[in-house]
Design a protein around this motif. Structure first.
Motif, PDB file in Angstrom:
ATOM      1  N   GLY A 147       0.809  -1.216   0.000  1.00 45.07           N
ATOM      2  CA  GLY A 147       0.000   0.000   0.000  1.00 45.07           C
ATOM      3  C   GLY A 147       0.835   1.256   0.000  1.00 45.07           C
ATOM      4  N   THR A 148       1.949   1.255   0.731  1.00 44.41           N
ATOM      5  CA  THR A 148       2.800   2.446   0.757  1.00 44.41           C
ATOM      6  C   THR A 148       3.460   2.673  -0.601  1.00 44.41           C
ATOM      7  N   VAL A 149       3.819   1.600  -1.295  1.00 41.15           N
ATOM      8  CA  VAL A 149       4.382   1.754  -2.642  1.00 41.15           C
ATOM      9  C   VAL A 149       3.334   2.357  -3.577  1.00 41.15           C
ATOM     10  N   ALA A 150       2.102   1.839  -3.499  1.00 41.02           N
ATOM     11  CA  ALA A 150       1.027   2.379  -4.338  1.00 41.02           C
ATOM     12  C   ALA A 150       0.771   3.844  -4.012  1.00 41.02           C
ATOM     13  N   LEU A 151       0.788   4.190  -2.714  1.00 40.04           N
ATOM     14  CA  LEU A 151       0.572   5.576  -2.314  1.00 40.04           C
ATOM     15  C   LEU A 151       1.675   6.476  -2.855  1.00 40.04           C
ATOM     16  N   GLY A 152       2.925   6.019  -2.776  1.00 39.05           N
ATOM     17  CA  GLY A 152       4.032   6.801  -3.317  1.00 39.05           C
ATOM     18  C   GLY A 152       3.888   7.038  -4.805  1.00 39.05           C
ATOM     19  N   LEU A 153       3.400   6.029  -5.527  1.00 39.66           N
ATOM     20  CA  LEU A 153       3.180   6.183  -6.958  1.00 39.66           C
ATOM     21  C   LEU A 153       2.100   7.224  -7.233  1.00 39.66           C
ATOM     22  N   LEU A 154       1.012   7.186  -6.463  1.00 36.39           N
ATOM     23  CA  LEU A 154      -0.072   8.147  -6.653  1.00 36.39           C
ATOM     24  C   LEU A 154       0.392   9.573  -6.355  1.00 36.39           C
ATOM     25  N   VAL A 155       1.138   9.731  -5.275  1.00 36.47           N
ATOM     26  CA  VAL A 155       1.627  11.070  -4.911  1.00 36.47           C
ATOM     27  C   VAL A 155       2.559  11.608  -5.990  1.00 36.47           C
ATOM     28  N   SER A 156       3.467  10.768  -6.478  1.00 32.32           N
ATOM     29  CA  SER A 156       4.412  11.211  -7.502  1.00 32.32           C
ATOM     30  C   SER A 156       3.700  11.575  -8.800  1.00 32.32           C
ATOM     31  N   ARG A 157       2.656  10.823  -9.137  1.00 28.42           N
ATOM     32  CA  ARG A 157       1.986  11.015 -10.439  1.00 28.42           C
ATOM     33  C   ARG A 157       0.967  12.151 -10.402  1.00 28.42           C
ATOM     34  N   TYR A 158       0.183  12.247  -9.322  1.00 22.63           N
ATOM     35  CA  TYR A 158      -0.949  13.156  -9.320  1.00 22.63           C
ATOM     36  C   TYR A 158      -0.762  14.408  -8.466  1.00 22.63           C
ATOM     37  N   LEU A 159       0.130  14.371  -7.462  1.00 21.21           N
ATOM     38  CA  LEU A 159       0.332  15.550  -6.612  1.00 21.21           C
ATOM     39  C   LEU A 159       1.644  16.253  -6.939  1.00 21.21           C
ATOM     40  N   LEU A 160       2.771  15.536  -6.809  1.00 20.69           N
ATOM     41  CA  LEU A 160       4.051  16.136  -7.156  1.00 20.69           C
ATOM     42  C   LEU A 160       4.195  16.301  -8.663  1.00 20.69           C
ATOM     43  N   ARG A 161       3.496  15.469  -9.393  1.00 23.04           N
ATOM     44  CA  ARG A 161       3.500  15.506 -10.872  1.00 23.04           C
ATOM     45  C   ARG A 161       4.932  15.449 -11.401  1.00 23.04           C
ATOM     46  N   VAL A 162       5.670  14.471 -10.895  1.00 21.01           N
ATOM     47  CA  VAL A 162       7.024  14.218 -11.401  1.00 21.01           C
ATOM     48  C   VAL A 162       6.900  13.941 -12.898  1.00 21.01           C
ATOM     49  N   PRO A 163       7.573  14.709 -13.741  1.00 23.92           N
ATOM     50  CA  PRO A 163       7.296  14.644 -15.190  1.00 23.92           C
ATOM     51  C   PRO A 163       7.351  13.235 -15.774  1.00 23.92           C
ATOM     52  N   GLU A 164       8.419  12.485 -15.463  1.00 26.07           N
ATOM     53  CA  GLU A 164       8.564  11.155 -16.042  1.00 26.07           C
ATOM     54  C   GLU A 164       7.419  10.234 -15.610  1.00 26.07           C
ATOM     55  N   VAL A 165       7.015  10.357 -14.343  1.00 21.60           N
ATOM     56  CA  VAL A 165       5.958   9.490 -13.816  1.00 21.60           C
ATOM     57  C   VAL A 165       4.591   9.949 -14.303  1.00 21.60           C
ATOM     58  N   GLU A 166       4.383  11.253 -14.361  1.00 21.08           N
ATOM     59  CA  GLU A 166       3.090  11.781 -14.801  1.00 21.08           C
ATOM     60  C   GLU A 166       2.825  11.471 -16.270  1.00 21.08           C
ATOM     61  N   GLN A 167       3.860  11.561 -17.087  1.00 19.42           N
ATOM     62  CA  GLN A 167       3.681  11.411 -18.528  1.00 19.42           C
ATOM     63  C   GLN A 167       3.731   9.961 -18.998  1.00 19.42           C
ATOM     64  N   ALA A 168       4.268   9.068 -18.182  1.00 18.61           N
ATOM     65  CA  ALA A 168       4.381   7.668 -18.603  1.00 18.61           C
ATOM     66  C   ALA A 168       3.003   7.018 -18.664  1.00 18.61           C
ATOM     67  N   PRO A 169       2.731   6.181 -19.668  1.00 23.02           N
ATOM     68  CA  PRO A 169       1.466   5.435 -19.699  1.00 23.02           C
ATOM     69  C   PRO A 169       1.351   4.528 -18.482  1.00 23.02           C
ATOM     70  N   ALA A 170       0.123   4.361 -18.010  1.00 22.80           N
ATOM     71  CA  ALA A 170      -0.093   3.513 -16.840  1.00 22.80           C
ATOM     72  C   ALA A 170       0.440   2.101 -17.066  1.00 22.80           C
ATOM     73  N   GLU A 171       0.301   1.599 -18.301  1.00 23.24           N
ATOM     74  CA  GLU A 171       0.770   0.243 -18.595  1.00 23.24           C
ATOM     75  C   GLU A 171       2.286   0.131 -18.416  1.00 23.24           C
ATOM     76  N   GLN A 172       3.011   1.179 -18.785  1.00 20.13           N
ATOM     77  CA  GLN A 172       4.460   1.148 -18.622  1.00 20.13           C
ATOM     78  C   GLN A 172       4.844   1.191 -17.149  1.00 20.13           C
ATOM     79  N   LEU A 173       4.140   1.997 -16.364  1.00 17.87           N
ATOM     80  CA  LEU A 173       4.437   2.078 -14.928  1.00 17.87           C
ATOM     81  C   LEU A 173       4.197   0.740 -14.248  1.00 17.87           C
ATOM     82  N   THR A 174       3.082   0.092 -14.569  1.00 18.58           N
ATOM     83  CA  THR A 174       2.795  -1.185 -13.918  1.00 18.58           C
ATOM     84  C   THR A 174       3.768  -2.264 -14.369  1.00 18.58           C
ATOM     85  N   ALA A 175       4.170  -2.224 -15.642  1.00 15.80           N
ATOM     86  CA  ALA A 175       5.117  -3.228 -16.129  1.00 15.80           C
ATOM     87  C   ALA A 175       6.478  -3.087 -15.465  1.00 15.80           C
TER      88      ALA A 175
END
Length: 283
Positions: A147-175
Motif C-alpha cells: 500500500g505504501t508503494v502504491a501511495l508513493g506512486l499516486l503522490v508522484s503522479r498526481y500531486l508532485l507531478r514528477v514529469p517522467e511518472v506523470e507522462q508515462a502510460p499507466a501500462e508502462q508504470l505497472t510493467a
C-alpha cells in the motif's frame, strides 16, 4: 417541515454546483487553503447556501472526499503478475474518478481526518483483501508495504507531478514497478515459489542477443497489451456493453467473450471515507 427538493430543481442544481466547486478547490489547494467563501464564489452562490446544504467546511469536505480503489479481479490470475494487476487497478481507479480521491490526497498532510483516511487506505488491520490473499506471519506488514508503494506512486503522479511518472502510460508504470512488488507478495523463506526462469539463449549462458533480445521485448509488450485488453474489456462490460459488442471488437464470438469475462455478481470495492470503520480499504 422541510419540503424535499425536486430532482433537477433549482436546489439540486445549486447543491451540485457547490460540490463541483468544492472538489476542484480541495484538489487544487487542499483543506487548509480552501474556504467556504472561495467555494461559494467559484460556484456562483451565496456562502450562506454552502452552510445551509453542508453545515460547515468539514461537512463539505466529507461530502466530496473519498479514496475509492476498486481491485475488481486483480486478486485472481497468475500470482507472479499480482503486483502489476494491483497497481494497474489503483491507477485506473484514480484516473477514472480523480475528483473524489484528489481532495483527500492533497489534504492529507494538513488535515487530520484526511490523513487518517489515507492511513486507513494503506493499512487497516482486519479489512485488507490483499493481506488475506497473502501467506506468512508478516502478511499484514507486507500488504501494508504494498500500500505504501502504491501511495508513493499516486503522490508522484498526481500531486508532485514528477514529469517522467506523470507522462508515462499507466501500462508502462505497472510493467516496470509491478515486478518490484513480488518479494512482498510472496512468502519469505523456503515456502516461497520459485521465480519463473528466463528463457536461455541456445548454446549461450549469457543474456540473449540480437533477434532473441527483440523477441523477449516483444513478448513483454504482448503480455502488457493483453493485460490492458483484459482490463478494458471488463470495464466495458461493467459499463453496460454486451458480450457481442466486446467480441466483435476483439474478433471473437459472443460465447467466447462470455466465457473469458464472465460477469461477476459482486465486485470487491475498497472504499475509504473519512474513518476506518466505514469501508474496506487498500490494501
Amino acid at each position: 417541515m422541510t419540503t424535499p427538493e425536486r430532482p433537477g430543481g433549482r436546489g439540486t442544481r445549486t447543491r451540485q454546483a457547490i460540490l463541483a466547486a468544492a472538489r476542484e478547490l480541495f484538489s487544487e489547494l487542499g483543506y487548509e487553503q480552501t474556504t467556504v467563501r472561495t467555494v461559494a464564489h467559484r460556484a456562483g452562490v451565496d456562502p450562506a447556501l454552502v452552510m445551509k446544504y453542508f453545515g460547515s467546511k468539514e461537512g463539505l469536505f466529507d461530502a466530496v472526499s473519498e479514496l475509492t480503489l476498486s481491485f475488481g479481479g486483480a486478486l485472481s490470475g497468475p500470482p507472479e503478475q499480482l503486483g502489476e494487476r494491483l497497481l494497474g487497478h489503483v491507477l485506473a481507479d484514480l484516473d477514472g474518478r480523480p475528483d473524489r480521491s484528489l481532495p483527500v490526497l492533497r489534504s492529507m498532510l494538513t488535515h487530520p481526518q484526511a490523513a487518517e483516511a489515507v492511513r486507513c487506505a494503506v493499512a487497516d488491520p482486519g479489512n485488507s483483501p490483499v493481506a488475506d490473499a497473502l501467506t506468512g506471519e508478516d502478511a499484514q506488514l507486507r500488504a501494508t508495504l504494498v500500500g505504501t508503494v502504491a501511495l508513493g506512486l499516486l503522490v508522484s503522479r498526481y500531486l508532485l507531478r514528477v514529469p517522467e511518472v506523470e507522462q508515462a502510460p499507466a501500462e508502462q508504470l505497472t510493467a516496470l514497478l509491478g515486478p518490484c512488488l513480488r518479494p512482498l507478495l510472496t512468502p519469505p523463506g523456503p515456502d516461497a515459489p520459485d521465480a519463473p526462469a528466463a528463457p536461455a539463449a541456445p548454446d549461450s549462458p549469457a543474456a540473449p542477443a540480437g533477434p532473441l533480445r527483440e523477441l523477449a521485448a516483444a513478448e513483454a509488450e504482448r503480455r502488457a497489451a493483453a493485460e490492458r485488453v483484459d482490463r478494458l474489456a471488463r470495464a466495458a462490460l461493467a459499463a453496460g456493453a454486451s458480450f457481442a459488442e466486446v467480441g466483435q471488437l476483439l474478433g471473437i464470438t459472443r460465447q467466447a467473450a462470455r466465457k473469458r469475462w464472465p460477469r461477476e455478481e459482486s465486485t470487491p470495492t475498497l472504499t475509504t471515507t473519512l474513518g476506518c470503520h466505514s469501508a474496506l480499504l487498500l490494501p
